[in-house]
Each structure stands twice: as C-alpha cells, then as structure tokens.
Enzyme design. Structure first.
Site, PDB file in Angstrom:
ATOM      1  N   GLY A   1       5.910  -0.139 -19.935  1.00  0.00           N
ATOM      2  CA  GLY A   1       4.798  -1.064 -19.766  1.00  0.00           C
ATOM      3  C   GLY A   1       4.997  -2.333 -20.542  1.00  0.00           C
ATOM      4  O   GLY A   1       6.034  -2.559 -21.144  1.00  0.00           O
TER       5      GLY A   1
ATOM      6  N   ARG B   1      33.181  -9.816  -3.842  1.00  0.00           N
ATOM      7  CA  ARG B   1      32.817  -8.397  -3.796  1.00  0.00           C
ATOM      8  C   ARG B   1      34.080  -7.534  -3.729  1.00  0.00           C
ATOM      9  O   ARG B   1      34.124  -6.428  -4.268  1.00  0.00           O
ATOM     10  CB  ARG B   1      31.901  -8.089  -2.610  1.00  0.00           C
ATOM     11  CG  ARG B   1      32.552  -8.294  -1.246  1.00  0.00           C
ATOM     12  CD  ARG B   1      31.720  -7.769  -0.102  1.00  0.00           C
ATOM     13  NE  ARG B   1      32.312  -8.107   1.192  1.00  0.00           N
ATOM     14  CZ  ARG B   1      31.917  -7.606   2.343  1.00  0.00           C
ATOM     15  NH1 ARG B   1      30.933  -6.739   2.391  1.00  0.00           N
ATOM     16  NH2 ARG B   1      32.505  -7.980   3.465  1.00  0.00           N
TER      17      ARG B   1
ATOM     18  N   GLU C   1      16.132   0.908  -3.107  1.00  0.00           N
ATOM     19  CA  GLU C   1      16.562  -0.049  -4.130  1.00  0.00           C
ATOM     20  C   GLU C   1      15.747   0.056  -5.414  1.00  0.00           C
ATOM     21  O   GLU C   1      16.298  -0.008  -6.516  1.00  0.00           O
ATOM     22  CB  GLU C   1      16.461  -1.487  -3.591  1.00  0.00           C
ATOM     23  CG  GLU C   1      17.414  -1.802  -2.460  1.00  0.00           C
ATOM     24  CD  GLU C   1      16.847  -1.493  -1.093  1.00  0.00           C
ATOM     25  OE1 GLU C   1      17.508  -1.820  -0.091  1.00  0.00           O
ATOM     26  OE2 GLU C   1      15.724  -0.925  -1.038  1.00  0.00           O
TER      27      GLU C   1
END
Length: 677
Positions: free
Chosen positions: A87, A366, A421
């Site tokens: 939190g 990549r 995700e």
C-alpha cells in the site's frame, strides 16, 4: 478489519507461523502478506507482541505519522517483519494528522487483552498482496525443487496471506489465484476476511458471486468458517486441513464482523471514519476494560505472546544444523545455494555477456536481449522468469532450463504466465522479495505495461529488483497498428521514481543495460526493446558507458565545441549518426549523444553532464519515436524535440517511420533549420 480478524492474526503469529523475531530475515521463515494493507494496525500489533524490535509501543502510538516505523500501509523497506509493500503511506499523512481515527482491538474475551487507540485509515492497491504471496510461494517451490534432497530439506516454509472483499474484486487477485492453482502451490494459504463491507457500503452493491465457489472452480482447497465469536478452534482445524493438502493451495473463508464491538459494528462506517470517545468507552465496557489507559498491556500477555521468540530461535538453529549437514554431504549444491542466500553472484559473471562487432548480422534489440538473457542464465542460477504468453515474440525464454510445472518440473526456471500481465508483475515482486538470490524477469509488449503499471510502481517502492523486458517499443512495430504501438508509455514509466528504464540502440548497449540491471538488485530495471532490426554495433556505442545513462557517441572535433548536438535512443540513434555524417561532410561540427537511461544520466556529477551536454551549445535535437514529454529538459528552450503526439498507424514499419518523420533526411532537415536560426 483489525477488530474482526484479531483472533486469526493472533493464532497465525503465536501458533502457526515459523519465524524468528530476533532474526527477521532468516531464510526459512514462513512468509506473511497482508494484502488488505489498510488493516496494517493488526499486523503492527502482532509484530509488537512477537518481539520484532521495529515495532515498539511508541511506534504504535505514531501510526501514520511522518517518519514512523508504522506507516499507513505496510512497507517492507520501513518496518522489519513486513515482507512486501502492499500500500501507500504518503497520501494519508496530512489527512491523519488533522483528524482522529480510533481503532480498538480486542480478543473479545473477558480479560480484554488488547487496548489501543490509533490514527488509522484505509486505502491501497488491493489485490497486490495476493499476487506477491503467489510469488513468494512460487519461489519456495522452485528453490525447494532445485536444492532439497531426499534426506534433507533446506527450503521448507509456508506462505500466508490475508485478503479482503476489495482484494477479491480486483482482477489481479483472480489472475494470481488461477496461476497458484495451476502451479499446485500447496504451501500457500489465502485467508479471506469476509466481512461483507467496502468503503461505499455492503458488498451487495457490486458483488454477488460465491467467492468460495470461484476459488474451488480455480482449483483451490476451500474451507469456510465463522469467526464472528472468535472461534480459534475452527481456524486451527482449517489450518490443519491446509497443511495436510499436498496438491492445492488453500482458501480459508473467514466470516467476520467489521468494527466488532463498536457502535458501527457490521457496517461500512466501521471501514473508515471516526470511532469517537463514547464508542471507545462502550467497547471497553463490553470487554470489561473500563479503567485501563490506552496502550496498556497486561504483563501476562507479553509473557504469552513472546514465548514464540525462544521457539523461533530454536527453529533457526535447527535449520542451520540442517544446512551444515547439507554442505558436508552436497558441497557443490551447497556452494551455489549459499551464494544465492547471500544475494551474491559468481565472480566474473558479467564477462559472459555477448560482445558484438560491426561485422555481426543485424538483429532487433529484443534479439540481442534474448542472447544476453540466455548467456546470463548459465552463470546466474537465480535468474528466473517468463512472459505473458509472448515468450517467443519477446525472446524471453531460457533454453534447456525447463518450465516451472508441478509435479513434473518444479525446478524449471521458465514461468508460463499466460495472458496475465498484472499478475506476472505482482508475482515477480514476490519472487524478488522472497530472498534466496532470485532475479525475476517479466516480459511482454511495452504497450501492455499499462496493465501492470501498479505492480511496476510497487517494484520501485519496495526495492524489488525485477527485470522488465518490454519489446515492440514504438511505432516501429508496424503492421499491428496503433493499438499495439506505445506512444506515451516511455514518458509515464520514466516518471516512476527509482525505476531504471533503458532504451538501448544496439547489441552493445543491450548488453550494457543487462549488466547495470543485474548489478542493481534493489531497484527494478526496464528494457524497452525493438521488434525491427537495428545495427548490431553502432559505431561509437559502448557497453560500459551505459552505466552513466548518457554519453558521447561521436564528435566532429575533440578540441572544439560542437555547433549542434543530436540526441537519440534505440534505432533513432542510428538516424542521428547518419544525419551527423551528412552534416559533417558539409563542415558542421556535430556531436551525437546516446541518452540510453535518463535516470542514470541525471545522477551523474554536474561536471560530467556538462561535458556531455555543454550548456553553451543551445542548438540540440532529440530524436525518439514516442511522446516528446520530458525531452525539453535535455534539448533546452532553443532545441527541437522530434517525437510523436498521435497514436501511430498501421503499415510496414519503414513507411510508418517515414510518415512521422523518423528518417535520416528529416533529422538532417530539422538540424539545418535549427542551425540557420
């Protein structure tokens, strides 16, 4: 929640969990996560009674106050005994300082064990703790499969998590719970505080499904019990059932009463707002605690709860004895395991990173990333992770190291997250904060970072060294079109404090980014990588220079200041260099700068930044196929920012680049327009 779940938390800390409060980071401790972080008061009280030095009576009195050890939501970097950050604190500091919030915590027996008044309020990214807990349990299962032996288990602990009604509504909790059951994480116990209230009112306003049936459908062992009267035996039996389950995680639904004992008992008003003095007085009367001052604790209570301290010390000693036996009998495995425990890496690990030359075939960043990842996996046993159903596209798969799958291959270091995700990022935080030297990576397309932004933010807030591998990083992905072409994402992610965002131009910078990311284990790193092919080696780029965030790639004259500076990242750096060569042939002094990581460059000494971007050179052009937001800081008021303020277009990437002006000709034209001013 602190009122309704008091008995459950007491039983966990006093009778169920294995930990050593004098050694909070003991590796083989059980982990506890408070996903319903607004109930942090309950956890702080438990930590205090369990003899954690980070929470003294004075700390309890300072709940929510600036600089205290007891912030408004649990933060692992602030309070010992907190495993993960679930939190936020700062948004409540001012609010809590100007208003009074009382919580009275009681075990609801005739002796009235607890008597506290606190500043407290509620909010937070609910559901994150569920994902973190799944990550912690996953870490235990994987490390246990890799290092335990039939005659000795050096990795053997459980993970407990308390979630609330709000957590159950957040999508991340369902994503994570689905994976936990799929992975058969049977040492994970999720405890659901079923008090039927949220801030706006009864959960009936927005929730009607049977939560237990949902978890059963996902594949969990489900148990329901009633704690409205403080039924410790029922909770004990539920835990016994959870511990006996060997193929499923366990979901314990605990029916509780929010604000128990108060005038607001059972209503949403007990979730927040004020318990006034009359209400506190009534609560004291109901537990026969009329004449006690706030924060008074019966000495007997300390004697009872702190008996766990001696038990914890013995548990850790027993574990060290096992570890010594393990080391003597299995020296090779023990050497690697102890290296992980110390969060260290094999000496010279960085030398394994690939080195590229001008003659190497071109590839996407990549592609260079995939090669880096696989060479590092051979020398970094802690490297573990996966992709959200895009492993082949992200090139984020560890070859010959197996998939994590129980019971077939729990030792596997590739995690199949599916299209989840948000859960992937939250679980990765749990992996990173578990201890044991794990270096988690999480991969997807950059545009999908929006799905997991909250967890990425928490990575930075909680010092979790997650490696985010985000590919398809611009309109250069071409045909997939604007739904998949990230524009504003780089700007938003760069704004996250502490996050190291790299946008490497070639193979060398990609390797350099990996080196910096692996070295910085207390902060998350993000690699924004291309789909389209770029040069393996842009002349002038340096892997080692990436650690400075920005550096000079090429310069017309070492002795004279440049007339103009071209600044680029990723494939756009190649455009800067090509344009510079044209301008140099015409006699212009041009400097090309790679700004591969803004945050690292900003941290450099003033003299270095002045050396790279001299303030006397006001003619500057930045070139990046994304939002122009933030670039003015580097080009200045007189400079030009070449960016994109639209959502992109579908078509071959070279044509899309041409549409938005990312060509050698347009960079040259833009530079000349600036030079003639």
């Amino acid at each position: 929640m602190a009122l309704g779940m008091a008995e459950v938390a007491y039983f966990l800390y006093r009778h169920a969990m294995r930990y050593n409060s004098t050694s909070p980071k003991w590796f083989n401790r059980d982990r506890f996560v408070l996903s319903a972080g607004h109930g942090c008061l309950l956890q702080y009280v438990c930590l205090h009674f369990a003899s954690f030095q980070s929470v003294q009576i004075e700390d309890l009195k300072c709940l929510c106050k600036l600089g205290s050890q007891t912030p408004g939501h649990p933060e692992n970097v602030v309070t010992q005994g907190i495993e993960v950050t679930t939190g936020y604190e700062l948004c409540w500091i001012f609010h809590c300082r100007i208003r009074r919030y009382y919580c009275f915590l009681s075990n609801h027996d005739q002796h009235g064990i607890f008597n506290f008044q606190f500043l407290c309020h509620t909010t937070g990214p609910l559901g994150q703790g569920v994902a973190n807990a799944v990550g912690l349990a996953l870490a235990e299962a994987n490390l246990g499969a890799r290092y335990n032996k039939p005659d000795v288990a050096v990795v053997d602990h459980r993970t407990y998590c308390i979630m609330g009604d709000g957590c159950s509504m957040e999508g991340i909790s369902n994503e994570s719970a689905s994976l936990a059951a799929h992975w058969k994480l049977h040492k994970l116990t999720l405890i659901y505080d079923d008090n039927h209230n949220t801030i706006d009112g009864s959960t009936d306003l927005a929730l009607s499904e049977d939560i237990s049936a949902r978890f059963e459908a996902l594949g969990w062992n489900t148990i329901t019990m009633d704690n409205s009267e403080g039924n410790l035996d029922a909770f004990k039996n539920a835990l016994i059932s959870a511990h006996s389950e060997t193929r499923k995680p366990t979901f314990i639904r605990v029916k509780t009463i929010i604000g128990k004992l108060s005038k607001k008992e059972g209503t949403s008003k007990a979730h927040h707002g004020t318990f006034d003095d009359d209400d506190v007085k009534q609560m004291k009367q109901r537990v026969k605690w009329d004449d006690r001052e706030p924060f008074h604790v019966i000495p007997m209570v300390y004697r009872e709860t702190r008996a766990q301290t001696d038990i914890g010390g013995r548990l850790e000693q027993e574990w060290h004895s096992k570890l010594n036996y393990y080391q003597n009998k299995y020296p090779e495995e023990a050497a690697e395991f102890k290296l992980l425990l110390a969060d260290r890496m094999l000496p010279g690990w960085e030398s394994s990173l690939p080195k590229w030359s001008m003659s190497d075939p071109v590839d996407s960043t990549r592609g260079y990333s995939g090669k880096c990842l696989n060479t590092l996996a051979k020398v970094l046993p802690g490297l573990i992770g996966g992709s959200a159903d895009l492993a082949s596209s992200n090139q984020a798969y560890l070859h010959n190291l197996g998939d994590f799958k129980q019971p077939d291959s729990p030792w596997g270091r590739n995690i199949r997250y599916g299209v989840r995700e948000h859960a992937m990022a939250g679980i990765s935080n749990g992996l990173a904060l578990h201890g044991g030297g794990l270096i988690p990576f999480a991969a997807t397309f950059l545009v999908f970072s929006d799905y997991m932004k909250n967890s990425v933010r928490l990575s930075a807030l909680s010092h979790a060294g997650v490696l985010y591998i985000l590919t398809h990083d611009s309109v250069g992905i071409g045909e997939d079109g604007p739904t998949h072409q990230p524009i504003e994402h780089l700007a938003g992610l760069r704004a996250i404090p502490h996050l190291l965002l790299f946008r490497p131009a070639d193979g060398k910078e990609t390797a350099g980014a990996y080196k910096v990311a692996i070295e910085n284990r207390s902060v998350p790193s993000l690699l924004a990588l291309s789909r389209q092919k770029v040069a393996a080696n842009v002349e002038g780029t340096l892997a080692d220079a990436v650690r400075k965030g920005g550096y000079i790639v090429s310069n017309k004259s070492e002795k004279e200041l440049p007339e103009i500076i071209l600044i680029g990242t990723r494939s756009e750096l190649c455009l800067c260099e090509a344009s510079a060569n044209v301008l140099r042939k015409e006699g212009t002094r041009v400097r090309v700068v790679s700004l591969v990581c803004w945050r690292l460059f900003d941290r450099q000494p003033r003299d270095y930044k002045e050396f790279v971007l001299p303030s006397s050179v006001s003619k500057r052009v930045s070139v990046e196929a994304g939002s122009p937001l933030g670039w003015k800081e580097y080009v200045g008021d007189e400079g030009i920012v070449m960016g994109i303020d639209d959502f992109g277009s579908s078509g071959p990437y070279s044509e899309v680049f041409n549409k938005y002006g990312f060509t050698e000709e347009n960079v040259t034209k833009t530079a000349k327009s600036l030079l003639t001013k």
